[in-house]
Design an enzyme around this catalytic site. Structure first.
Site, short mmCIF file in Angstrom:
data_model
loop_
_atom_site.label_atom_id
_atom_site.label_comp_id
_atom_site.label_asym_id
_atom_site.label_seq_id
_atom_site.Cartn_x
_atom_site.Cartn_y
_atom_site.Cartn_z
N ALA B 176 0.86 -1.19 0.00
CA ALA B 176 0.00 0.00 0.00
C ALA B 176 0.88 1.23 0.00
O ALA B 176 1.80 1.34 0.82
CB ALA B 176 -0.91 0.01 1.22
N LYS B 177 0.61 2.13 -0.91
CA LYS B 177 1.34 3.40 -1.00
C LYS B 177 0.47 4.47 -0.36
O LYS B 177 -0.67 4.68 -0.80
CB LYS B 177 1.59 3.71 -2.48
CG LYS B 177 2.26 5.05 -2.76
CD LYS B 177 2.37 5.27 -4.29
CE LYS B 177 3.04 6.61 -4.61
NZ LYS B 177 2.24 7.47 -5.48
#
Lengths: 276, 276, 276, 276, 276
Positions: B176-177
């Site tokens: 997840a960014k």
């Protein structure tokens, strides 16, 4: 409802479904009371308890942990769900295809259905596709049947809950999960309305040991087939003790009192009103 | 999350993703500070730096340049994106099919997810299709998890960022960014919320060398697995020096100070507030 | 952009696309200046001129006439388009499948994209499907990149046109067709923004011979790869002379002046402001 | 209408369809007058009466009970339907695929069509798919043709009911189920409008024995092919007696009077105005 | 337009299409002037007249009657249509798949297209699918081209009708059916705009024998290829006489006067303004 379609997630016709989709539906705040429950592994460990007939989780959590538990835990793939960051008309995204859930080893699917929402028609058609795909794969079908929307003033009204269980029957669920409608009589009506569809009570937000077990006992006597529970297990200091107690009430048919006697140090404080 | 699904775009479990989708998301104005970066070839050259584990670009840019770099660059196909000419409710067009991305040589997909948008349900279902197609192709999955919409006052709130990383886990991303939530504690919460899903910090708009590296150091110590960076590389006069510095902080675990010492002529001026 | 994907519709990397979709987009009023151009056969004849590298028409016109011209004309299938009887938010119907266009003998597809429209996301996803189907068939891809919508005050602003060509590159077009942004500098920026995506100038409404050729010359010097032209050909009394002139400017690199010298009786009156 | 496509659900061209979709459409309140009818098994037993040519139920009810009755009951799969918890523009979810209905043993499909609703176009296209799939499977097609929506002031107007039956013919139903339009003349017009499409009267809410049978007699004399009935059977104390009476009027062509004479203890009180 | 794709529904390039979709579009009120025309069989009988080149009906009417007429009548499957119970933005449901129409024996399809409606884009894409499926099956394509919507003040304006026929050509119809634009000049423009797409005049509401035939004569002289007619046939006392007259004007090229002379007892009263 196919014969015994639900047998993989029930024992003697009774079910204790451990639900852990709070990270998606409510966000990590639900894990604050017992921070280690942020780790899905902790809840998978709980799901190995004899009392638990299935663990309901989302796709990503299943991908990350189920491979290590497939011998000890029965997977119920919670297909749809949506964050509470969004506050529009009740709806739920289908995050998981049935085929992929089957490939990961799921024995049943779970599906939220908001009868009364402006999205009811669309949700019903998504449920149709999922239900028929599950039948094709011999998987059980559990409906989280939660009437919601502008026309509904009280989502625990006896008539509403009886309608909710009936929708489970009419649309093809094996098990309908509903909120407790507040009285044994109302629960009995709900169970009769469901016909051959089994009914499980939604655990809701955390209650005292006694209150919670007494409600479960009441639901079981009214004809329910068990419980789907999340926070009332994983937000407790001693979740195993509560699973022991639930095992007695649900599978052995004891009273809440008998179950509490066998649970040393049972809590008794009440809890807030929010719900699963 | 399949075992090692993300291994093609990480090294020792760490990731430095060079992102270059600004031409689509922001338009050519983002290339004005260093006009030669208008040419994607310049950024593909940067992506051959040892520190870079993957380059995230859109379909057309990949078609035009990846064939010349396929031995030296790992391709992360940024599937969705939309111009900022349009100013409606947050949404993102899926511009690239997973199968076509795979045919072009991509090892992973990137997908923007606006939790809280009125389009959240639709985006989640598009993500589902992309994620499952990626699993089928053994490709990694990176979610650009950016809560946005009318219900959200502060998109860097610790609770929001912890929810953002959790959505990555729940919906099936490997990585997840997210934006940096402003403190090490908040970043730590975000990393714990993500469980087995790795977290990478979004580089955001250009900052001074020191500020940027110190934030990256803070994120790494809080449990992040790396960085996805665009403007903080390609808007610099000496992007290779910054890649050298990031390599130290991310893969060798040094402090920002140690990294800066090894970067002659490091800048220190701050930058504006906009974000990747 | 596949290597030479556009080669069927270019010569030495240059393109002169004759466009004849006005019957759909504007209606038969566009044929009033030269009534015989109501008959598509007249324009197909013009398209046999050596200078023309492709003829862009809609499905029905291609079905009716292309079989007689397939040896002499290269067909560019204009996939989408909508009448101006409808006055809603900018949108365009996809009237033609890529497979059917291929079966009819088309070598390339043309697709209108209204960046900034409320329909941008949907149009981008339609473009994705068409672009990938074209790649599968080895057909070239031309984007009519026309930013439009409530957020856009000036659709010829240099920044807007540079963004328009960039969208062609980012989304996977081989050639982006844009309006002339008013100056050579702005056109140069637009051509650089497009990277390896070629840029062709949109012919627009009828101008004098001199004005038109000078603009084309300016665009070519700024880096454009040619022209897509409709009314500036078929609304002229002597369209062949103008094709001769354009051949000089586009393919031989002459000045407009040189081209005019070779065109006896060239017109010089200006024209109204509407655009292709 | 294929030759004899409806023969499986008619006898000598006449039909008595027992409808039991009230649990979905109205909720369990419809079972309160005779609580044992909450159990679908009770209604399946009624459907074994000689007079009943088909039983119309939803998917879940069919899954749960039809396997025990497949030798004695003809199944009409009621494909669409929606709860009354939702109060938007008339619409109906398609809860059942035709293929799955066929696999469960259904001989015909039933489909609600709200002509005049803002959802009419969508419902017509869903009906098209269902109707053509039913033809492919040699299943009969019954349309619940219920004009509804803001443009309609009186949904029993003779012109409206004649239009309703005509829609059954035009769109490809074998049988159209409509409300009784209030007079024998209006019913005759409705039957003529339907052409070769048969017309069955909708039973509506509970009426006295006499009133109900007289209306059925009137409809039959006007050209109707029978009746689709729910509450006027299962809300009675002696539903078998009423089925005996209906058998006389519908299949033997007797008067209501003759039928009543053969029904000991027939009721005569009127009922409220709501409708199936 | 494929070579001779329309030949099955024309004779010597001329067409007389008998249209009978009024039961769907207008309801049974259209049959009141001649009640026996409620029965589609009566109109199928008329369609066996030598002058009629095709009969246009909806799916259900074709299913019910075409099997008895397949040797004597050419079937034109009117694919879309909607009741006038609904009063929203012009739209039309696609009630029939092309494959199923082909299986029933149809030689051509008919499709209503409301250019200018807010649903124009969607209708165009539905037309695309139908048109390409028809090409695949070698079926002719007739477009009912009826511009409609808020931007249109006069749907018989010469410019509008010329645009309507052009849309037929551009989108791939073999024949465009349009309203008569009020003058021979306007009709001539419309026919020229259509290029190789044939134009047939819409019969409209009932007119006197003389008025009707004179309009048809005028249209034929202006370049039309014939007529699509409903009420001006089946609402007459002697429809065969009018078919005899139309045969003369359309196929033999006589004047209306000559045709009337051969029709004993021709009517001359005018009629109201509504239209097919």
């Amino acid at each position: 409802m196919l014969d015994d379609a639900d047998s993989a997630i029930t024992r003697d016709g009774k079910a204790l479904i451990l639900a852990y989709d709070h990270g998606l539906e409510h966000g990590p705040v639900d894990f604050e009371p017992v921070p280690e429950t942020t780790d899905p592994g902790v809840v998978f460990d709980l799901a190995t308890h004899d009392a638990v007939t299935a663990l309901a989780v989302g796709k990503g959590v299943a991908e990350a942990h189920y491979p290590s538990y497939e011998d000890d835990v029965t997977l119920l793939a919670k297909l749809n769900g949506t964050s509470n960051l969004w506050m529009g008309e009740p709806d739920s995204a289908v995050n998981w295809s049935v085929d992929y859930a089957h490939d990961l080893g799921a024995d049943a699917i779970g599906f939220t259905y908001y009868g009364g929402s402006n999205n009811e028609v669309e949700m019903a058609e998504e449920f149709r596709d999922a239900q028929e795909a599950a039948r094709h794969r011999d998987m059980g079908v559990v409906m989280w049947s939660y009437p919601r929307g502008q026309g509904l003033k009280n989502d625990r009204d006896p008539k509403t809950i009886a309608y909710a269980t009936r929708l489970g029957l009419e649309l093809g669920a094996d098990i309908a999960k509903v909120k407790y409608p507040g009285s044994a009589d109302a629960m009995e009506w709900a169970c009769q309305s469901a016909g051959k569809c089994k009914v499980v009570m939604s655990g809701g937000s955390k209650a005292s040991d006694r209150d919670f077990l007494e409600t479960v006992e009441s639901a079981m006597r009214a004809g329910a087939s068990g419980l789907a529970v999340g926070r009332n297990i994983f937000q407790r200091e001693n979740p195993e003790a509560m699973l022991d107690g639930l095992e007695k009430v649900i599978f052995e048919g004891t009273t809440a009192e008998e179950a509490l006697d066998a649970m040393p140090g049972a809590e008794s404080e009440p809890a807030a009103a929010s719900d699963d």
